[in-house]
Design a protein around this motif. Structure first.
Motif, PDB file in Angstrom:
ATOM      1  N   VAL A  96       0.839  -1.205   0.000  1.00  9.34           N
ATOM      2  CA  VAL A  96       0.000   0.000   0.000  1.00  9.34           C
ATOM      3  C   VAL A  96       0.869   1.248   0.000  1.00  9.34           C
ATOM      4  O   VAL A  96       0.582   2.224  -0.720  1.00  9.34           O
ATOM      5  CB  VAL A  96      -0.968  -0.008   1.201  1.00  9.34           C
ATOM      6  CG1 VAL A  96      -1.650   1.345   1.349  1.00  9.34           C
ATOM      7  CG2 VAL A  96      -2.010  -1.110   1.037  1.00  9.34           C
ATOM      8  N   GLN A  97       1.944   1.235   0.775  1.00 11.45           N
ATOM      9  CA  GLN A  97       2.843   2.387   0.789  1.00 11.45           C
ATOM     10  C   GLN A  97       3.407   2.650  -0.606  1.00 11.45           C
ATOM     11  O   GLN A  97       3.481   3.803  -1.057  1.00 11.45           O
ATOM     12  CB  GLN A  97       3.985   2.164   1.776  1.00 11.45           C
ATOM     13  CG  GLN A  97       4.943   3.364   1.894  1.00 11.45           C
ATOM     14  CD  GLN A  97       6.078   3.130   2.872  1.00 11.45           C
ATOM     15  OE1 GLN A  97       6.024   2.230   3.703  1.00 11.45           O
ATOM     16  NE2 GLN A  97       7.120   3.946   2.775  1.00 11.45           N
ATOM     17  N   ALA A  98       3.801   1.581  -1.285  1.00 10.02           N
ATOM     18  CA  ALA A  98       4.354   1.734  -2.634  1.00 10.02           C
ATOM     19  C   ALA A  98       3.289   2.225  -3.615  1.00 10.02           C
ATOM     20  O   ALA A  98       3.556   3.088  -4.470  1.00 10.02           O
ATOM     21  CB  ALA A  98       4.947   0.417  -3.105  1.00 10.02           C
ATOM     22  N   MET A  99       2.074   1.692  -3.509  1.00 10.14           N
ATOM     23  CA  MET A  99       0.991   2.153  -4.380  1.00 10.14           C
ATOM     24  C   MET A  99       0.721   3.636  -4.164  1.00 10.14           C
ATOM     25  O   MET A  99       0.563   4.410  -5.127  1.00 10.14           O
ATOM     26  CB  MET A  99      -0.275   1.352  -4.103  1.00 10.14           C
ATOM     27  CG  MET A  99      -0.233  -0.101  -4.519  1.00 10.14           C
ATOM     28  SD  MET A  99      -1.782  -0.928  -4.031  1.00 10.14           S
ATOM     29  CE  MET A  99      -1.279  -2.638  -3.983  1.00 10.14           C
ATOM     30  N   ALA A 142      -6.124  -9.052   2.006  1.00  6.51           N
ATOM     31  CA  ALA A 142      -6.166  -9.131   0.546  1.00  6.51           C
ATOM     32  C   ALA A 142      -7.195  -8.168  -0.024  1.00  6.51           C
ATOM     33  O   ALA A 142      -6.957  -7.507  -1.050  1.00  6.51           O
ATOM     34  CB  ALA A 142      -6.472 -10.560   0.099  1.00  6.51           C
ATOM     35  N   GLU A 143      -8.334  -8.076   0.626  1.00  7.65           N
ATOM     36  CA  GLU A 143      -9.370  -7.164   0.151  1.00  7.65           C
ATOM     37  C   GLU A 143      -8.943  -5.709   0.277  1.00  7.65           C
ATOM     38  O   GLU A 143      -9.286  -4.866  -0.568  1.00  7.65           O
ATOM     39  CB  GLU A 143     -10.675  -7.424   0.914  1.00  7.65           C
ATOM     40  CG  GLU A 143     -11.311  -8.761   0.521  1.00  7.65           C
ATOM     41  CD  GLU A 143     -12.504  -9.129   1.378  1.00  7.65           C
ATOM     42  OE1 GLU A 143     -12.660  -8.537   2.479  1.00  7.65           O
ATOM     43  OE2 GLU A 143     -13.294 -10.003   0.950  1.00  7.65           O
ATOM     44  N   GLN A 144      -8.157  -5.403   1.322  1.00 12.25           N
ATOM     45  CA  GLN A 144      -7.595  -4.050   1.439  1.00 12.25           C
ATOM     46  C   GLN A 144      -6.626  -3.764   0.287  1.00 12.25           C
ATOM     47  O   GLN A 144      -6.579  -2.647  -0.235  1.00 12.25           O
ATOM     48  CB  GLN A 144      -6.887  -3.888   2.779  1.00 12.25           C
ATOM     49  CG  GLN A 144      -7.813  -3.884   3.984  1.00 12.25           C
ATOM     50  CD  GLN A 144      -7.047  -3.695   5.280  1.00 12.25           C
ATOM     51  OE1 GLN A 144      -6.378  -2.674   5.486  1.00 12.25           O
ATOM     52  NE2 GLN A 144      -7.125  -4.690   6.160  1.00 12.25           N
ATOM     53  N   ALA A 167      -6.833  -0.843  -2.554  1.00 12.46           N
ATOM     54  CA  ALA A 167      -5.702   0.063  -2.763  1.00 12.46           C
ATOM     55  C   ALA A 167      -5.226   0.024  -4.207  1.00 12.46           C
ATOM     56  O   ALA A 167      -4.891   1.057  -4.794  1.00 12.46           O
ATOM     57  CB  ALA A 167      -4.560  -0.302  -1.814  1.00 12.46           C
ATOM     58  N   ALA A 168      -5.201  -1.167  -4.810  1.00 15.66           N
ATOM     59  CA  ALA A 168      -4.764  -1.297  -6.200  1.00 15.66           C
ATOM     60  C   ALA A 168      -5.721  -0.579  -7.152  1.00 15.66           C
ATOM     61  O   ALA A 168      -5.292  -0.002  -8.159  1.00 15.66           O
ATOM     62  CB  ALA A 168      -4.648  -2.771  -6.576  1.00 15.66           C
ATOM     63  N   ARG A 169      -6.992  -0.608  -6.838  1.00 14.03           N
ATOM     64  CA  ARG A 169      -7.964   0.090  -7.679  1.00 14.03           C
ATOM     65  C   ARG A 169      -7.785   1.603  -7.618  1.00 14.03           C
ATOM     66  O   ARG A 169      -8.058   2.302  -8.595  1.00 14.03           O
ATOM     67  CB  ARG A 169      -9.384  -0.298  -7.261  1.00 14.03           C
ATOM     68  CG  ARG A 169      -9.758  -1.729  -7.634  1.00 14.03           C
ATOM     69  CD  ARG A 169     -11.091  -2.144  -7.064  1.00 14.03           C
ATOM     70  NE  ARG A 169     -11.454  -3.501  -7.471  1.00 14.03           N
ATOM     71  CZ  ARG A 169     -12.459  -4.194  -6.959  1.00 14.03           C
ATOM     72  NH1 ARG A 169     -13.217  -3.654  -6.000  1.00 14.03           N
ATOM     73  NH2 ARG A 169     -12.712  -5.418  -7.386  1.00 14.03           N
ATOM     74  N   ASP A 222      -7.877 -11.773  -8.543  1.00 18.09           N
ATOM     75  CA  ASP A 222      -7.666 -13.221  -8.693  1.00 18.09           C
ATOM     76  C   ASP A 222      -6.962 -13.791  -7.467  1.00 18.09           C
ATOM     77  O   ASP A 222      -7.332 -14.855  -6.956  1.00 18.09           O
ATOM     78  CB  ASP A 222      -6.796 -13.521  -9.921  1.00 18.09           C
ATOM     79  CG  ASP A 222      -7.490 -13.242 -11.231  1.00 18.09           C
ATOM     80  OD1 ASP A 222      -8.732 -13.263 -11.275  1.00 18.09           O
ATOM     81  OD2 ASP A 222      -6.773 -13.007 -12.225  1.00 18.09           O
ATOM     82  N   ALA A 223      -5.918 -13.096  -7.032  1.00 17.72           N
ATOM     83  CA  ALA A 223      -5.138 -13.573  -5.888  1.00 17.72           C
ATOM     84  C   ALA A 223      -5.978 -13.589  -4.622  1.00 17.72           C
ATOM     85  O   ALA A 223      -5.861 -14.497  -3.787  1.00 17.72           O
ATOM     86  CB  ALA A 223      -3.902 -12.700  -5.697  1.00 17.72           C
ATOM     87  N   ALA A 224      -6.840 -12.585  -4.461  1.00 17.38           N
ATOM     88  CA  ALA A 224      -7.736 -12.552  -3.308  1.00 17.38           C
ATOM     89  C   ALA A 224      -8.741 -13.701  -3.371  1.00 17.38           C
ATOM     90  O   ALA A 224      -9.069 -14.322  -2.348  1.00 17.38           O
ATOM     91  CB  ALA A 224      -8.453 -11.209  -3.234  1.00 17.38           C
ATOM     92  N   THR A 225      -9.220 -14.010  -4.570  1.00 18.60           N
ATOM     93  CA  THR A 225     -10.145 -15.129  -4.727  1.00 18.60           C
ATOM     94  C   THR A 225      -9.484 -16.441  -4.342  1.00 18.60           C
ATOM     95  O   THR A 225     -10.086 -17.292  -3.664  1.00 18.60           O
ATOM     96  CB  THR A 225     -10.664 -15.202  -6.179  1.00 18.60           C
ATOM     97  OG1 THR A 225     -11.366 -13.990  -6.481  1.00 18.60           O
ATOM     98  CG2 THR A 225     -11.593 -16.385  -6.373  1.00 18.60           C
TER      99      THR A 225
END
Length: 337
Positions: free
Chosen positions: A94-97, A116-118, A122-124, A313-316
């Motif tokens: 998250v810091q990098a994003m 993972a959901e966080q 953050a990626a979105r 996908d990874a969260a799934t």
């Protein structure tokens, strides 16, 4: 030139350094690790299969940080590659994003589904690209299987069995079930992810397993329930005897052929045709790491959002893993919504 900083100099961090160092148009500019011996190059983490963590990259060529946060804040990097212990993924990714970096997160994406959901959220929000390093989606012989399943080259799948077992890797992190999640999360997730990559999210899972090295699940076998595929199973574990070699296999029975992969075989992928012929399939000699990192760099270079594997996908896959662990703990089949 795309500048890369690698956070974490364990087995996967060193493997990624090896790969980046061979790529055109990519420069490793920084590394980070809290262990001074690893950061200095005095100690190098090895791999569990041939070709991993060769240790050929000279760490003295780059800026070195004892804290991943400092690399993200101060390092001259465009890409932050997170190969840290799993519980640290959320914080530093998250810091990098938020710093506007492109981010690669080693699997598993996070320690828990909530984390993972966080990361998905953050990626979105992020301006840069984010991808999770689910290397089996890129592994020669496994990419072949995905194509054969999708295109029904040999008809529909009747049964698919995956197996990934090894001796315990050792080390404080892998002995701490709370931190690593046991073999179910850290090792078996490769096959859980590949199962859902090929067949979608299962309707339910039935798992059995046990703990022996950690207090988490160290050896697991799961049946994934689908309406359109009669039998899909995967076994994963790191509870084998210390002399047992790392084993990575699949056997997939199609209507018209049976495909068998064994990493240790002279010809890893063999296709047994229904008519009686046996065919050794020629594969790219590289491992999945080269292909996944090349893909991510190409996405960055061309402004294309990664879609072979997404953070979602990874969260799934983590959702399915948690259902498998619940099934082991309760002895019941667990339904996925």
């Amino acid at each position: 030139m795309i500048r890369v900083g690698v956070c974490g100099l364990g087995m996967m961090g060193n493997t990624h350094l090896d790969v980046y160092s061979q790529m055109e148009g990519v420069e490793i500019t920084a590394v980070a690790d809290a262990d001074p011996d690893r950061l200095s190059g005095k100690e190098r983490a090895g791999g569990n299969i041939e070709g991993q963590a060769q240790g050929g990259f000279d760490l003295e060529q780059v800026e070195r940080f004892s804290d991943a946060g400092a690399l993200i804040k101060e390092g001259a990097v465009d890409v932050v590659d997170i190969c840290l212990p799993t519980p640290a993924h959320l914080r530093f990714a998250v810091q990098a994003m938020e710093a506007g970096k492109h981010v690669l997160i080693e699997k598993p994406v996070a320690r828990t589904l909530d984390q993972a959901e966080q990361l998905v959220a953050a990626a979105r929000r992020a301006s840069g690209m984010t991808m999770v390093a689910m290397c089996m989606r890129f592994w020669p012989g496994w990419d072949w299987l995905k194509q054969a399943v999708d295109q029904k080259t040999y008809g529909s799948v009747h049964a698919a069995t995956f197996r990934r077992v090894a001796a315990h890797p050792g080390g404080a992190f892998y002995l701490n079930g709370d931190a690593c999640g046991g073999a179910a999360l850290d090792l078996h997730i490769h096959d859980t992810d590949f199962v859902q990559y090929c067949f979608g999210v299962p309707a339910a899972v039935t798992s059995r397993g046990y703990s022996t090295v950690t207090d988490a699940v160290d050896h697991i076998t799961t049946q994934y329930h689908y309406d359109d595929v009669p039998l899909v199973t995967a076994e994963g574990g790191w509870a084998m005897a210390s002399s047992f070699p790392f084993t990575m296999q699949y056997a997939v029975n199609f209507e018209k052929a049976t495909a068998v992969f064994d990493l240790a075989a002279e010809h890893p992928l063999t296709l047994h045709h229904a008519g009686g012929d046996t065919q050794a399939i020629e594969l790219d000699p590289n491992m999945g790491y080269q292909h996944e990192l090349a893909y991510f760099i190409d996405c960055i270079r061309n402004g294309r959002t990664p879609d072979v594997v997404t953070v979602e996908d990874a969260a799934t896959s983590l959702t399915v893993i948690e259902a498998e662990v619940e099934s082991v703990r309760t002895g019941r089949t667990v339904t996925l919504s």
